[in-house]
Scaffold this motif. Structure first.
Motif, short mmCIF file in Angstrom:
data_model
loop_
_atom_site.label_atom_id
_atom_site.label_comp_id
_atom_site.label_asym_id
_atom_site.label_seq_id
_atom_site.Cartn_x
_atom_site.Cartn_y
_atom_site.Cartn_z
N TYR A 246 51.60 42.71 8.97
CA TYR A 246 51.18 42.76 10.31
C TYR A 246 52.13 42.34 11.52
O TYR A 246 53.08 41.70 11.35
CB TYR A 246 49.73 41.96 10.52
N ALA A 247 52.01 43.16 12.52
CA ALA A 247 52.88 42.80 13.75
C ALA A 247 52.39 41.63 14.30
O ALA A 247 51.52 41.89 15.31
CB ALA A 247 52.70 44.28 14.47
N VAL A 248 52.89 40.62 14.03
CA VAL A 248 52.48 39.35 14.79
C VAL A 248 53.61 38.61 15.07
O VAL A 248 55.01 38.59 14.25
CB VAL A 248 51.33 38.26 13.94
N ARG A 249 53.57 37.63 16.04
CA ARG A 249 54.78 36.56 16.32
C ARG A 249 54.29 35.29 15.76
O ARG A 249 53.05 35.11 15.86
CB ARG A 249 55.23 36.67 17.71
N GLU A 250 55.19 34.77 15.02
CA GLU A 250 54.86 33.28 14.37
C GLU A 250 55.85 32.28 15.27
O GLU A 250 57.01 32.54 15.26
CB GLU A 250 55.36 33.40 12.88
N VAL A 251 55.15 31.41 15.59
CA VAL A 251 55.92 30.37 16.16
C VAL A 251 55.61 29.00 15.50
O VAL A 251 54.66 28.57 15.43
CB VAL A 251 55.51 30.13 17.67
N LEU A 252 56.92 28.03 15.24
CA LEU A 252 56.50 26.77 14.60
C LEU A 252 56.07 25.63 15.63
O LEU A 252 56.65 25.88 16.83
CB LEU A 252 57.76 26.39 13.87
N LEU A 253 55.24 24.93 15.47
CA LEU A 253 54.77 24.00 16.18
C LEU A 253 55.39 22.79 16.46
O LEU A 253 54.91 21.77 17.28
CB LEU A 253 53.23 23.71 16.05
N GLY A 254 56.39 22.65 15.64
CA GLY A 254 57.40 21.40 16.03
C GLY A 254 56.90 20.09 15.26
O GLY A 254 56.01 20.18 14.42
N ARG A 255 57.44 18.85 15.57
CA ARG A 255 57.26 17.74 14.61
C ARG A 255 55.94 17.23 14.97
O ARG A 255 55.33 16.64 14.25
CB ARG A 255 58.17 16.78 14.97
N ARG A 256 55.34 17.51 16.12
CA ARG A 256 54.03 17.13 16.40
C ARG A 256 52.90 17.80 16.06
O ARG A 256 51.76 17.66 16.24
CB ARG A 256 53.91 16.73 18.02
N GLY A 257 53.22 19.04 15.54
CA GLY A 257 52.19 20.00 15.08
C GLY A 257 51.47 19.59 13.84
O GLY A 257 51.75 18.75 13.06
N PRO A 258 50.21 20.10 13.51
CA PRO A 258 49.59 19.82 12.20
C PRO A 258 50.00 20.23 11.09
O PRO A 258 50.59 21.24 11.03
CB PRO A 258 48.08 20.10 12.70
N THR A 259 49.92 19.52 10.10
CA THR A 259 50.10 19.95 8.73
C THR A 259 48.57 19.68 7.91
O THR A 259 47.76 18.91 8.27
CB THR A 259 51.15 19.27 8.05
N ARG A 260 48.70 20.44 6.58
CA ARG A 260 47.61 19.92 5.85
C ARG A 260 48.27 19.62 4.49
O ARG A 260 49.14 20.29 4.01
CB ARG A 260 46.39 20.84 5.58
N GLN A 261 47.40 18.63 3.39
CA GLN A 261 48.02 18.56 2.32
C GLN A 261 47.41 19.13 1.07
O GLN A 261 46.12 18.85 1.07
CB GLN A 261 48.00 17.14 1.92
N ILE A 262 48.12 20.02 0.48
CA ILE A 262 47.30 20.86 -0.49
C ILE A 262 47.43 19.97 -1.63
O ILE A 262 48.40 19.64 -2.20
CB ILE A 262 47.72 22.21 -0.94
N SER A 263 46.60 19.53 -2.76
CA SER A 263 46.48 18.78 -3.74
C SER A 263 45.41 19.27 -4.76
O SER A 263 44.44 19.90 -4.59
CB SER A 263 45.72 17.46 -3.24
#
Length: 300
Positions: A246-263
């Protein structure tokens, strides 16, 4: 009985002399002679005809040597056998993003490594999978681990820490998540899902008055809507083939950006379950080979 003398007897017959056999088995010629005497005492009959200048094996010695080879080959096969086998059926629950990302590779690895293991997969969100696991309807689940760490009554094994990213239409200018949300509106990832709640908290923090254009449960559908120019979004980073399609732009949200832990999570009673151990190993390999390429960092 020590089987070393049997191997020595076979070496003598194969190599034609006591001296050559001693070199092959790594002992002295006198030790070889002593082992043969021990064998003769055990069987109660001579194994070599010593009436000639060089001792020759008797027909019985050939029989013993042939049996010794069969025994040593069987023992070597037993030593080479895996310490345990992975077989039977395992009921696995997985969230949707796992099923479309690393699950196919995981199942392929399991099939190649443990052909006798039958994996039955069911799809649900993280909250529902935890309920199914605790009630015994599934044996293990791969899901989003709660921010607090999850119940101590379960065993949690982390697989991957996934960043959330900003996706905007390909034509979008600028790298500020706040500006992109204000310009295009917010396609909300369903907050009924764990990942949706994480994304919603982040958007409220950086752009509390973002206009919600629609709310969707499927990340694939969200990416398609963003590509069509219908809004911007914050979601767990989609699999690379989807972004490429798909034609999308992807931007990293930096060190304060959220993450999730897959377990991967299992019940305490299954701490030594070999099938689940094999499942975790396959998922870990699949995630290790699925590392994302470098993304563009947000400016604010």
């Amino acid at each position: 009985m020590n089987i070393a003398p049997l191997s020595t007897l076979a070496a003598i017959i194969d190599r034609g002399s006591f001296a050559a056999a001693a070199h092959a088995v790594g002992c002295t010629a006198s030790a070889v002679s002593l082992q043969i005497k021990q064998l003769e005492a055990y069987f109660g009959q001579p194994l070599f005809d010593r009436s000639t200048r060089s001792a020759k094996p008797t027909p019985f010695a050939y029989e013993v040597a042939a049996t010794a080879r069969q025994v040593t080959e069987a023992l070597d096969a037993l030593r080479a056998r895996p310490a345990f086998t992975v077989t039977g059926r395992i009921r696995l629950g997985a969230i949707a993003s796992v099923q479309t990302d690393v699950l196919p590779r995981t199942l392929r690895l399991l099939r190649d490594r443990h052909a006798s293991l039958d994996v039955r997969v069911s799809l649900d969100d993280s909250d529902a999978l935890l309920i199914a696991l605790k009630s015994g309807r599934i044996d293990a689940a791969v899901l989003v681990r709660p921010a607090a760490g999850g119940s101590s009554r379960l065993i949690w094994q982390n697989l991957a820490k996934q960043p959330f990213v900003m996706l905007a239409p390909a034509s979008a200018a600028g790298d500020s998540p706040r500006d992109l949300l204000q310009a295009f509106g917010f396609i909300r990832y369903d907050p009924a899902l764990t990942g949706g709640r994480i994304a919603a908290r982040y958007v409220r923090r950086i752009c509390p008055h973002a206009r919600c254009t629609m709310q969707l449960r499927s990340i694939d559908a969200i990416v398609a809507m963003v590509s069509a120019g219908l809004g911007a979004t914050v979601v767990p980073r989609p699999r690379q083939p989807l972004l490429d399609a798909y034609a999308v732009r992807e931007v990293l949200l930096g060190r304060r950006g959220p993450t999730r832990q897959i377990s991967l999570v299992r019940r305490n009673a299954d701490v030594d379950n070999r099938n689940i151990d094999a499942l975790f190993d396959a998922f870990a390999c699949a995630y290790a080979s699925n590392a994302p390429r470098v993304m563009k960092r947000a400016t604010s």
